[in-house]
Write a protein that holds these residues in place. Structure first.
Motif: not given
Length: 386
Positions: A77-81, A343-347
């Motif tokens: 959740i923090p990386r989604l934000v 290639s990336i994460d959600c952040s």
């Protein structure tokens, strides 16, 4: 001596149940080259104004506290934000064959069962695919309960409208909805469509990597069309407002479903044959069928989908769909935490926004690709209320 053996056994079991899932996530759900998220001021300003939506992530399969920021896996959740991801589809896997490949798998093996045992899931999940789906759904509901109002599960059109309204004043609010990879989780019982609907599932893929009693799979043995039960299930899903996900489904069943249903259909995570020609990716004919149904195609972030390991490879696949059918039918379908390197994460979603700007897309077109196309499908599909 017996006591020593028992103690040793439980110590080893504890070690395996804790460290093996971490090892799996670090090795299988990694990020290529661990890129730094450096984007221009213009791109970041635009990105922070977007409703970003992603159509596919298998993050509920492995035990990880998604409320805490981690350097393991692709999502929390923090990386989604941090990535300004407003809406994330949490897709549930209930069975996967050993020696998994994209060409030919049978249904005789089950790699999820030992994973359930190692992670100390309830005993009911060891023997029931439906219970595995229910258990993972409950994990997402617990995240919502523990998130102090900062994460919301979307189930209805009303939920969606209320979430979007709240997000105008609370930009760090994020939401998710439940999807299912493969209707083998119904265990042959059409009534389980309603059971899973009541657990919150609002998107369902008919098959995963093997044929089941609903339909043939692209990656199965027979690769046949819809079964009689499958046709009934599709009609039931359409009536309830469950989004039909044609990822992994056989060519024959793909066309049958397009002729059966009226509403939008999706392919939540894929690539296109025009960029990377393999048995996973979509032909031009299938892309046009999805567009005809006013659906969306979620472009994956992994090499097997895009043919590359960087953000530009994602853009190349997006460009292909846009050139073929227009900007209204393409979206993000990362396959985060799906046993793939991305290639990336959600952040790092702002990197896609910047790459689209560099390609010359207008701000309105970027809004559609990054989330508004998904919003349209959710609004057209979700029930008004439970």
């Amino acid at each position: 001596m017996i006591l020593f053996i028992i103690i040793t056994f439980f110590i080893c079991l504890g070690f395996i149940s804790f460290y093996l899932p971490i090892y799996i996530q670090k090795s299988s759900n990694a990020v290529y080259n661990n890129p730094q998220h450096k984007v221009s001021e213009k791109a970041m300003k635009l990105h922070n104004q977007l409703i970003v939506a992603d159509m596919h992530a298998d993050s509920l399969l492995l035990n990880r506290n998604l409320l805490k920021k981690s350097n393991i896996g692709h999502i929390d959740i923090p990386r989604l934000v941090q990535g300004n991801v407003a809406i994330q589809a949490f897709t549930v896997v209930t069975k996967a064959p050993s020696n998994l490949n994209i060409d030919r798998n049978d249904s005789t093996t089950d790699t999820i069962k030992p994973l359930a045992i190692i992670q100390r899931w309830p005993v009911s999940t060891w023997f029931s695919l439906k219970e595995r789906a229910v258990f993972q759904a409950k994990k997402l509901h617990k995240i919502q309960a523990d998130a102090d109002g900062n994460f919301i599960i979307l189930k209805t059109h009303q939920d969606l409208e209320e979430f979007l309204s709240k997000r105008n004043t609370h930009p760090h609010l994020t939401a998710g909805f439940l999807g299912l990879e493969g209707l083998h989780a119904l265990e042959g019982n059409i009534n389980n469509v309603d059971v899973l609907y009541n657990e919150g599932f609002r998107m369902m893929g008919l098959t995963h990597f093997f044929d089941n009693d609903i339909s043939g799979s692209l990656h199965g043995i027979d690769k046949g069309g819809l079964t009689p039960l499958g046709k009934e299930v599709v009609q039931r899903m359409d009536k309830l407002g469950i989004i039909i996900d044609l990822s992994h489904i056989s060519d024959k069943a793909f066309k049958e479903i397009c002729n059966l249903v009226y509403g939008p259909i999706v392919v939540s995570h894929t690539g296109v044959k025009g960029v990377k020609n393999n048995n996973l990716n979509l032909s031009d004919e299938k892309i046009k069928l999805i567009a005809d149904k006013k659906g969306v195609i979620g472009i994956g972030f992994f090499e097997r989908a895009t043919g590359g390991t960087d953000v530009n490879s994602i853009i190349k696949s997006i460009n292909y769909v846009v050139d073929l059918v227009g900007v209204d039918y393409v979206c993000l379908g990362s396959d985060f935490d799906g046993y793939v390197k991305t290639s990336i994460d959600c952040s790092g979603m702002s990197m896609i926004t910047e790459a689209l700007l560099v390609q010359g897309y207008t701000e309105n077109e970027i809004k559609k690709i990054m989330g508004e196309n998904v919003l349209r499908v959710l609004k057209d599909s979700f029930p008004s209320r439970v």
